[in-house]
Design an enzyme around this catalytic site. Structure first.
Site, short mmCIF file in Angstrom:
data_model
loop_
_atom_site.label_atom_id
_atom_site.label_comp_id
_atom_site.label_asym_id
_atom_site.label_seq_id
_atom_site.Cartn_x
_atom_site.Cartn_y
_atom_site.Cartn_z
CE1 TYR A 440 12.45 50.93 22.70
CE2 TYR A 440 11.39 49.04 23.67
CZ TYR A 440 12.51 49.63 23.16
OH TYR A 440 13.67 48.92 23.12
CD GLU A 441 11.20 54.23 27.18
OE1 GLU A 441 10.56 55.10 27.78
OE2 GLU A 441 11.38 53.10 27.63
N GLY A 442 8.00 57.09 23.80
CA GLY A 442 7.52 58.22 23.00
C GLY A 442 7.71 57.91 21.53
#
Lengths: 598, 598
Positions: A440-442
């Protein structure tokens, strides 16, 4: 049940001895950071987290969150009470600005708390963690009225926040998003669309939730240049600041996932919900990146945090569990078997873990210092230098930190043998929880492309040149007693320079050469950055020992870990460079049919 | 729901073209292995597994097994019916000896089935998998009467079997075990004790379960030299061969674990159960190792199997999911975005996975051939050579194969991004299931010590010298067209030789130097062994292309993968050697207190 004790001594080593937080006290943002205060905060934070938050980790995993028939969501047993203590203790306010009720401490101290919380209970830590991202973007891009309306209660933690980016068909590629924002003519917008994977999307912890939502206004470009950012409160805020009417946003369902069960991962349905534009129309991407960069450093910290928690439990097990004999002869002949601790292969994993966690703690907090300096350093040149370094290292801390966090959690589970695979012992939860941080978050591959495709090239490579120079200076300044660390670090830095040069020579002609080597480059930068920290720490330790410290074993262990980095981490640098220099040839050679199963 | 299609074309490539199974037909154990028969078996096995077993994989994960109030255990929905089809189809009998009702095919073919079953449904595959280990030890160490009583029904799969080694305080260190075997004077023994982590310990799949149990007879030495192996049937066998009285063995509980939920992991309570000695008293360790070696190769195959299943689903997702644009410009400009497949970092992971799974399939089946040759080769010298190689490579196939299986499953989950973390998509199950293979049948650190502490030194290093020679010969024989593979393989073999030499020079003086480097040595041997397979495969592919094969794309892909090994796997060899040569210095330097959290 697994245990967790905040590693406060090591944190204080980094904060006081490595980065010398107190030495920056002349700067505006650091005025509150007197050592006796920060030391007390660190110890008290550690106590709170270990006693109140950690015991809920396994409960949260077992129970998960519940969506009720009316659409409301409740968190696992104990989360609500613990969160109340968190708010009442003022823990949410540490590094928030005083103008909105924060304590105005440096980000460094806020990051210490983030690590501890995530070690104790990652699912719990994500509730305030996501709010931090939301706060950051309102602080930078919100209007004064918006700041006044939302920030005071968000800073205290009375209200929480979320980040709504992802849609079913749209993750990394935000240009594809379909959520619409129709202006209503009264300054507000009607937001309609579906968002997925929304962490902490709904819950019973706070009286309001401030959703930050990416959407497209009518006629906006189809690309990511057409997205705008909106504040969409769960409860619209009355003029007196109290929560008012329920907004048209609802949780469609909760995801059933591999880990972080205690956090509510929501499908969010916006059905003409009232939203308020943050900044300008079609400038949402920049606002989103402010939110993301804060979140990415926090996620990197989660990698370290799960590694640390798993490590502590592996250390205990390696002492308690007896199996076999030391290769050098029985260590405890009066017992039927020696503790696992005597086995070199067990110790290898513990040393790898110790070297990673302590090195990564240093890198993360030193990185947080750069965030502070990028705002508060006295000269523009110093601010720019700090900004360059942390911009470059944000994807590295996120990507390398979470890769190694997962690997370390897996190694620590391995020390537990078969017992590590059994749910009640808690080791496998560390692995499942650590896994999400790589995604997550890229996803980490996106971090690698951010590093190589964007950060490396910006300003003619200024940022990576700064990193090279920092490492070179540190190596040049090392005494003969630290040659066993400085030598390998200099060599690893050389590999990084060569890989950078190779990219410069090949990426223009074939962009895929950059794409094929980006991940290895991110890892290589991680290895070098960790080494930079270890050489710095070795110098501090060496000086403390020379000064006759009465904590000699603590500093001697630092020197051993620094050499462990040099002998067990640094050798990877050459292999990574060779992988990078292999380019895209074999990677891109095969057509899609060659991957089909026949 | 995830899909699985058995990679039968690639299996036939290995069986027919790489190892040339048919060319051994003059040997006794290979007489049944005509190519048209084995090809048909491979295709039919693939169909059966994909259609019948694979669809139960996710159901098994969700439901798990159930222990009922009466102590009986049932498997997930569909397992019983699928297992009946497995038995009725004769799938259990493939490589079992004809004397007991088997089809007498080479182990190579049995291993093909093991891979497919484990890919389709690892939890299901473990039921017959554990029985294979039990069969092996009865075949070698059981009396003619025991063989006649148990093997015919075990070979058909009508009865299943288990391996009971572990106790709560005793895993690797079998000298610690406490289960007692009291002779009753009638030739039987009363077995009393508790065993844990017993895979397939009880279930509803077969009418009887033959437990093989390690226990100690009165007065036996305390070390592992004091253990004996017993047959303890769930139902005692009547003189006519039918299951009779229920034996005093009961399931205390089922473990709640990270994965393989469809397999019943049991705590087994033996309460004066009737057991029959296999072989001689106090000679149980040797019998156990026969069981273990078969099981270890099977577990190595599980690493490959989970990697393959995850890979297939990642390949599909990489084609379906559209996100972003190729770095070289839009690949499908008429679509809003390109498929993930265009991204070099995604392709890197797919190529790594393809290179690992195809290389590991070759290594595993070539290893199975060595098992066959160690029994059936015409001369003692050839039998010994085959036995040397497979003894050396068994811990490598188990350790490196499962490490890489887990890493590959994790990479393939990563390609799915956030959707990979969601349970219903099935990618996270591959990771959880793959994780156990690194732990059971000897944790991978134990495999590394088996390799370095036992296999390396045996007969003056004869086995590793054979591996060096095999690789050197293969490299020397490579034409200029394969220099890009042969060169790096020769270099990697050189690193392995240097590491071996280093061990010889240092392990005597400091055994911990061996222990500290053992894991890296196992990995290095894995890298070289995979490279050996890739050079062999490249030669086959090159020849097929030269002969104008009408499957040119298949063989061209083999050449690309061989070069991918050379550019992306081989560079690790140098780093691993340097880690090994770092010795035990930093690994063993710190006292236990240095690992405590302060």
């Amino acid at each position: 049940m697994p245990v967790y004790k905040a590693p406060t001594r090591d944190t204080r080593f980094v904060v006081n001895e490595l980065i010398g937080l107190e030495t920056f006290q002349n700067l505006p943002g650091f005025a509150n950071a007197q050592r006796d205060l920060t030391d007390a905060v660190i110890e008290e934070a550690g106590r709170f987290v270990s006693e109140v938050v950690a015991p809920l980790n396994q409960i949260g995993d077992r129970e998960g969150c519940t969506r009720h028939p009316d659409g409301s969501v409740t968190t696992p047993t104990g989360f609500k009470a613990a969160y109340r203590q968190y708010v009442e203790g003022g823990w949410a306010t540490l590094s928030a600005p005083e103008a909105f009720g924060g304590q105005g401490l440096p980000h460094v101290i806020g990051f210490v708390m983030e690590e501890y919380l995530a070690s104790a209970n990652q699912a719990f830590a994500m509730y305030p963690g996501l709010a931090n991202g939301a706060i950051s973007s309102i602080l930078v891009k919100g209007s004064p009225e918006q700041q006044q309306m939302y920030l005071p209660k968000m800073v205290t933690g009375e209200w929480l926040g979320t980040m709504n980016l992802t849609e079913p068909h749209c993750g990394t590629d935000l240009g594809l998003l379909r959520t619409r924002a129709e202006p209503r003519g009264d300054g507000s917008y009607a937001i309609t669309g579906t968002k997925i994977f929304i962490s902490a999307g709904d819950h019973d912890l706070s009286e309001n939730i401030i959703h930050l939502v990416l959407a497209k206004t009518p006629g906006a470009p189809e690309s990511s240049k057409g997205i705008s950012l909106f504040i969409v409160p769960k409860f619209l805020v009355n003029p007196d600041g109290s929560p008012g009417a329920r907004n048209a946003v609802a949780v469609g369902s909760l995801e059933n996932k591999m880990g972080i069960h205690g956090n509510a991962t929501c499908v969010m349905n916006y059905d003409g919900a009232t939203g308020f534009l943050v900044g300008e129309e079609c400038k949402g991407l920049a606002a989103m990146f402010i939110m993301m960069n804060a979140a990415r450093l926090g996620v990197g910290m989660q990698g370290l945090a799960q590694a640390e928690a798993a490590y502590q439990n592996a250390v205990l097990y390696a002492q308690e569990r007896r199996q076999g004999r030391a290769l050098t002869g029985p260590a405890e002949p009066d017992q039927r078997a020696d503790p696992l601790f005597v086995h070199a292969d067990v110790r290898r994993m513990l040393m790898d873990a110790k070297t990673f966690t302590e090195g990564m703690r240093a890198l993360s907090l030193w990185g947080a210092l750069q965030v502070d300096l990028s705002h508060d350093a006295p000269t523009e040149e110093e601010r720019q230098a700090a900004d360059d370094v942390i911009s470059l290292l944000t994807p590295v801390i996120k990507g390398y930190g979470t890769d190694m966090g997962y690997k370390t959690a897996t190694d620590m589970q391995q020390i537990w043998g078969g017992h590590g695979y059994i749910a009640e012992n808690g080791m496998e939860q560390f692995v499942r929880d650590a896994r999400i941080a790589m995604i997550y978050e890229g996803a980490n591959g996106v971090q690698a492309m951010d590093l190589c495709g964007r950060k490396l090239a910006a300003h003619g490579g200024r940022a990576i040149q700064r990193l090279f120079a920092l490492v070179d200076a540190e190596v040049a300044d090392a005494g003969d007693d630290l040659a066993s660390v400085a030598g390998p670090l200099g060599k690893a830095n050389g590999e990084l320079k060569a890989a950078t040069m190779w990219f410069m020579q090949h990426a223009m002609a074939n962009p895929d050469a950059l794409g094929a080597g980006a991940y290895a480059f991110m890892t290589l930068t991680g290895v070098v950055s960790l080494g930079l920290m270890w050489l710095k720490m070795a110098k501090v330790a060496s000086a403390a020992l020379a000064a006759g410290s009465d904590e000699a074993p603590f500093y001697q262990a630092k020197l051993v870990c620094a050499r462990h980095w040099a002998t067990r981490f640094a050798p990877q640098a050459g292999a990574l460079r060779r992988e990078i220099e292999a380019g895209a040839d074999t990677v891109m050679a095969l057509p899609v049919e060659a991957f089909a199963t026949a």
